[in-house]
Design a protein around this motif. Structure first.
Motif, PDB file in Angstrom:
ATOM      1  N   ILE A  35      57.715  25.989  83.457  1.00 15.87           N
ATOM      2  CA  ILE A  35      59.050  26.332  83.948  1.00 15.87           C
ATOM      3  C   ILE A  35      58.988  27.731  84.541  1.00 15.87           C
ATOM      4  N   ALA A  36      59.299  27.851  85.829  1.00 15.18           N
ATOM      5  CA  ALA A  36      59.289  29.143  86.511  1.00 15.18           C
ATOM      6  C   ALA A  36      60.714  29.495  86.884  1.00 15.18           C
ATOM      7  N   MET A  44      62.887  30.159  78.111  1.00 12.66           N
ATOM      8  CA  MET A  44      62.189  30.153  76.825  1.00 12.66           C
ATOM      9  C   MET A  44      62.803  29.151  75.862  1.00 12.66           C
ATOM     10  N   THR A  45      64.125  29.027  75.905  1.00  2.00           N
ATOM     11  CA  THR A  45      64.802  28.051  75.040  1.00  2.00           C
ATOM     12  C   THR A  45      64.378  26.629  75.396  1.00  2.00           C
ATOM     13  N   LEU A  46      64.325  26.328  76.689  1.00  3.18           N
ATOM     14  CA  LEU A  46      63.926  24.996  77.120  1.00  3.18           C
ATOM     15  C   LEU A  46      62.473  24.719  76.783  1.00  3.18           C
ATOM     16  N   ALA A  47      61.596  25.699  76.998  1.00  2.00           N
ATOM     17  CA  ALA A  47      60.182  25.513  76.679  1.00  2.00           C
ATOM     18  C   ALA A  47      59.986  25.238  75.192  1.00  2.00           C
ATOM     19  N   PHE A  56      56.812  28.619  79.680  1.00  2.00           N
ATOM     20  CA  PHE A  56      57.771  29.319  80.540  1.00  2.00           C
ATOM     21  C   PHE A  56      57.104  30.570  81.075  1.00  2.00           C
ATOM     22  N   VAL A  57      57.244  30.790  82.387  1.00  3.97           N
ATOM     23  CA  VAL A  57      56.747  32.011  83.013  1.00  3.97           C
ATOM     24  C   VAL A  57      57.897  32.613  83.815  1.00  3.97           C
ATOM     25  N   ASP A  68      52.296  34.416  92.129  1.00  6.05           N
ATOM     26  CA  ASP A  68      50.860  34.418  91.824  1.00  6.05           C
ATOM     27  C   ASP A  68      50.613  34.443  90.323  1.00  6.05           C
ATOM     28  N   THR A  69      51.411  35.224  89.598  1.00  3.31           N
ATOM     29  CA  THR A  69      51.268  35.286  88.141  1.00  3.31           C
ATOM     30  C   THR A  69      51.554  33.928  87.507  1.00  3.31           C
ATOM     31  N   CYS A  70      52.578  33.243  88.000  1.00  2.00           N
ATOM     32  CA  CYS A  70      52.922  31.921  87.475  1.00  2.00           C
ATOM     33  C   CYS A  70      51.801  30.918  87.729  1.00  2.00           C
TER      34      CYS A  70
END
Length: 260
Positions: A35-36, A44-47, A56-57, A68-70
């Protein structure tokens, strides 16, 4: 849906109502989901809800470094990327009064974000991978007081066609879905959470007489990502309850009025 189990999927805007429905649907099919989203609390709640196959990122799609980080975090966690779903969007639109900053923000998120996410994912996508962009019924009709959002969604549909052609040789399919009015964060916000009110307003210009549900859009996304759609690319799938087909006469019969 055939061919989704163990696939690795990035959903930008995945903490929103529609994005979250898509993430849940993929996980239910046995996929691994990243999830981005800029909404860290919701993401974070969904993850946490979806379990160990979900990450989650925190990602602002208007920033290439975040994208790029994701992508790097996804590859580190799951080894590859099989599907990218570009849901993230901004809806702020003041029509003819929209200043340059609003135009730049709309295109930065809705168009450039989708393009740059695909650019970053492509080296990690093998043959059989899929990209699903989000267009809108707004892309093909005039809407009073709305300039920036429809313009970006029209651009996304052209991006989809162009990307589908150039990535076909790599075996990567690129398609779009175009929802009609669907219960989403923006409709929740502007209606004060009154879904019945939204249905009443939307009823005349949707053949099915109601707005869509996020899960119904998710079903269409999963179809396009699955093996069932393996010969579909460069297409735009309306998920709009008949909105685009209805036309300005809606469900009225002006000929009958003329004959009366």
């Amino acid at each position: 849906m055939r061919g989704l189990k163990d696939k690795v999927v990035i959903v930008s805007g995945g903490a929103t109502l529609i994005g979250a429905a898509i993430a849940r649907a993929f996980v239910a099919e046995g996929a691994k989901v990243v999830i981005a989203d800029i909404d860290s609390t919701g993401g974070m709640t969904l993850a946490a809800e979806l379990g160990e196959t979900t990450r989650f990122v925190a990602t602002d799609v208007s920033r290439d470094a975040d994208i790029d980080t994701c992508v790097q975090a996804t590859v580190k966690a799951f080894g590859r990327i099989d599907c990218l779903v570009n849901v993230a969007a901004v809806y702020a639109d003041n029509g003819p009064a929209s200043p340059r900053e609003d135009w730049e923000k709309a295109f930065a998120v809705n168009v450039f974000g989708a393009a740059m996410f695909l650019r970053a994912c492509r080296p990690h996508m093998a043959r059989g991978s899929a990209v699903i962009n989000f267009g809108s019924t707004s892309a093909g009709v005039a809407q009073a007081g709305r300039w920036t959002y429809p313009a970006t969604k029209a651009a996304v549909l052209q991006l989809t066609r162009s990307a589908a052609l150039d990535l076909a040789a790599d075996g990567i399919r690129v398609n779009a879905v175009s929802p009609g009015w669907t219960w989403s964060g923006i409709l929740d916000q502007i209606s004060g959470g009154d879904r019945d009110k939204v249905n009443t307003v939307a009823r005349p210009f949707h053949m099915l007489g109601r707005i869509g549900d996020p899960a119904e859009v998710a079903d269409a996304v999963l179809f396009l990502a699955s093996d069932h759609a393996r010969f579909i690319t460069g297409s735009n799938l309306p998920v709009d309850g008949g909105y685009a087909a209805l036309g300005p006469e809606q469900a009225t019969s002006p000929i009958s009025e003329l004959l009366s």
